[in-house]
Design a protein around this motif. Structure first.
Motif, PDB file in Angstrom:
ATOM      1  N   UNK A  98      -7.648  19.540  -1.917  1.00  0.00           N
ATOM      2  CA  UNK A  98      -7.479  18.164  -1.438  1.00  0.00           C
ATOM      3  C   UNK A  98      -6.259  17.542  -2.112  1.00  0.00           C
ATOM      4  N   UNK A  99      -5.392  16.967  -1.328  1.00  0.00           N
ATOM      5  CA  UNK A  99      -4.213  16.274  -1.862  1.00  0.00           C
ATOM      6  C   UNK A  99      -4.653  14.974  -2.542  1.00  0.00           C
ATOM      7  N   UNK A 100      -4.272  14.790  -3.810  1.00  0.00           N
ATOM      8  CA  UNK A 100      -4.733  13.634  -4.583  1.00  0.00           C
ATOM      9  C   UNK A 100      -3.581  12.681  -4.904  1.00  0.00           C
ATOM     10  N   UNK A 101      -3.827  11.385  -4.660  1.00  0.00           N
ATOM     11  CA  UNK A 101      -2.812  10.354  -4.897  1.00  0.00           C
ATOM     12  C   UNK A 101      -3.464   9.192  -5.644  1.00  0.00           C
ATOM     13  N   UNK A 102      -2.777   8.676  -6.653  1.00  0.00           N
ATOM     14  CA  UNK A 102      -3.213   7.468  -7.361  1.00  0.00           C
ATOM     15  C   UNK A 102      -2.118   6.424  -7.218  1.00  0.00           C
ATOM     16  N   UNK A 103      -2.487   5.239  -6.719  1.00  0.00           N
ATOM     17  CA  UNK A 103      -1.546   4.127  -6.588  1.00  0.00           C
ATOM     18  C   UNK A 103      -1.882   3.091  -7.653  1.00  0.00           C
ATOM     19  N   UNK A 104      -0.967   2.876  -8.595  1.00  0.00           N
ATOM     20  CA  UNK A 104      -1.146   1.869  -9.645  1.00  0.00           C
ATOM     21  C   UNK A 104      -0.541   0.552  -9.158  1.00  0.00           C
ATOM     22  N   UNK A 105      -1.419  -0.366  -8.818  1.00  0.00           N
ATOM     23  CA  UNK A 105      -0.993  -1.611  -8.164  1.00  0.00           C
ATOM     24  C   UNK A 105      -0.613  -2.688  -9.166  1.00  0.00           C
ATOM     25  N   UNK A 106       0.391  -3.490  -8.766  1.00  0.00           N
ATOM     26  CA  UNK A 106       0.717  -4.699  -9.496  1.00  0.00           C
ATOM     27  C   UNK A 106      -0.112  -5.864  -8.968  1.00  0.00           C
ATOM     28  N   UNK A 107       0.301  -7.088  -9.299  1.00  0.00           N
ATOM     29  CA  UNK A 107      -0.374  -8.293  -8.815  1.00  0.00           C
ATOM     30  C   UNK A 107      -0.171  -8.387  -7.306  1.00  0.00           C
ATOM     31  N   UNK A 108      -1.263  -8.498  -6.556  1.00  0.00           N
ATOM     32  CA  UNK A 108      -1.190  -8.464  -5.096  1.00  0.00           C
ATOM     33  C   UNK A 108      -1.068  -9.886  -4.547  1.00  0.00           C
ATOM     34  N   UNK A 109      -0.047 -10.104  -3.728  1.00  0.00           N
ATOM     35  CA  UNK A 109       0.209 -11.404  -3.117  1.00  0.00           C
ATOM     36  C   UNK A 109      -0.094 -11.333  -1.625  1.00  0.00           C
ATOM     37  N   UNK A 110      -0.900 -12.245  -1.133  1.00  0.00           N
ATOM     38  CA  UNK A 110      -1.201 -12.270   0.288  1.00  0.00           C
ATOM     39  C   UNK A 110      -2.054 -13.467   0.637  1.00  0.00           C
ATOM     40  N   UNK A 111      -2.146 -13.745   1.926  1.00  0.00           N
ATOM     41  CA  UNK A 111      -2.956 -14.872   2.390  1.00  0.00           C
ATOM     42  C   UNK A 111      -4.443 -14.550   2.266  1.00  0.00           C
ATOM     43  N   UNK A 112      -5.208 -15.546   1.881  1.00  0.00           N
ATOM     44  CA  UNK A 112      -6.650 -15.407   1.913  1.00  0.00           C
ATOM     45  C   UNK A 112      -7.261 -14.623   0.781  1.00  0.00           C
ATOM     46  N   UNK A 113      -6.504 -14.337  -0.265  1.00  0.00           N
ATOM     47  CA  UNK A 113      -7.078 -13.584  -1.373  1.00  0.00           C
ATOM     48  C   UNK A 113      -6.019 -13.227  -2.383  1.00  0.00           C
ATOM     49  N   UNK A 114      -6.388 -12.398  -3.337  1.00  0.00           N
ATOM     50  CA  UNK A 114      -5.437 -11.997  -4.354  1.00  0.00           C
ATOM     51  C   UNK A 114      -5.123 -13.117  -5.327  1.00  0.00           C
TER      52      UNK A 114
END
Length: 290
Positions: free
Chosen positions: A146-162
């Motif tokens: 299985x191909x494995x990927x990890x995404x290390x996210x920064x501060x998420x900006x968007x409407x309705x949340x975050x």
């Protein structure tokens, strides 16, 4: 493509689900409650899971008063749910093509001078960095079927949340400004781009390993973010929130997340071909508050 999303009912999961469906993929969510296109955590080893082609693990939680009990809850929720999915993958008669996990840039140690890419060390200096290390370890699968990927996210900006939802009121009132010195870096990403990176990781067969889920504008500081948000709202943004107040309100350990930051660059994210919709802060904030 058929995609199973754990934690898919939150802010990030909703955006990802909408994007995947818009691209013609079939999405099934793991949820506490049964419903259309959903599977409950009660039966994670069902045949329905085994037939999914790609899997994504998300984990989102509000942050009430930070204390030892909540730290324990965070550890439990992140690690146990991730381990549940990883075990289900290991038991699947046909392993999924891709397994994507979202963690955070808290893996990297806060610094006013260092620059971090996906190969930089970290994960061993405080509660949050250790959490990311254990979280990613819980997701790791043996072998390479299985191909494995990890995404290390920064501060998420968007409407309705975050993060932006907690900032708008004081800034609209003209009471916004930098936190602490304002010199700390502020690694951010627009929700559309975080969902886009996840979709790109699922759809692109050569993508694997760590990706930094941050915008290319990696040198943004907290003070620059405050000014940009004030400009987008047409309001002044020069009233600082002193460090002592932040520490008194949030506690010493959680205050670190607000008073310190990291300069994180998405070197590998760009190298694997992802094209950002919102690479610059001004345009991202304009879309969020429109």
């Amino acid at each position: 493509m058929r995609v199973l999303v754990g934690g898919g009912t939150g802010f990030i999961g909703t955006a990802l689900t909408q994007l995947l469906k818009a691209r013609g993929h079939e999405v099934t969510l793991i949820s506490r409650k049964p419903g259309p296109d959903r599977i409950t955590w009660v039966c994670p080893y069902s045949g329905g899971l085994a037939r999914r082609v790609s899997w994504v693990a998300l984990s989102e939680a509000s942050r009430p008063l930070w204390n030892a009990a909540f730290q324990k809850e965070v550890l439990s929720s992140r690690l146990e749910t991730t381990q549940t999915l990883a075990r289900a993958i290991a038991k699947a008669p046909q392993p999924p093509q891709a397994w994507v996990l979202v963690t955070g840039v808290a893996y990297y140690q806060p610094s006013l001078t260092a620059e971090y890419d996906e190969d930089s060390p970290g994960g061993d200096f405080d509660f949050f960095s250790n959490l990311v290390t254990k979280w990613e370890a819980a997701a790791r699968l043996p072998g390479d079927s299985t191909r494995q990927v990890v995404v290390r996210s920064g501060v998420v900006l968007g409407r309705g949340g975050g993060a932006i939802g907690h900032m708008l009121l004081p800034f609209r009132l003209g009471l916004g400004g930098p936190i602490g010195s304002g010199h700390q870096f502020f690694p951010w990403i627009h929700i559309r781009d975080l969902a886009g990176i996840l979709a790109h990781a699922l759809e692109t067969s050569h993508v694997q390993g760590i990706l930094n889920g941050v915008a290319p504008a990696s040198s943004t500081t907290n003070a620059e973010f405050a000014r940009a948000l004030g400009t987008a709202l047409g309001r002044p943004a020069f009233i600082p929130l002193p460090s002592a107040v932040v520490q008194a309100v949030f506690g010493q350990e959680r205050a670190v997340m607000l008073l310190e930051g990291q300069k994180v660059v998405p070197r590998r994210t760009l190298a694997v071909g992802y094209q950002y919709s919102f690479p610059e802060l001004g345009a991202a904030l304009k879309e969020v508050i429109a």
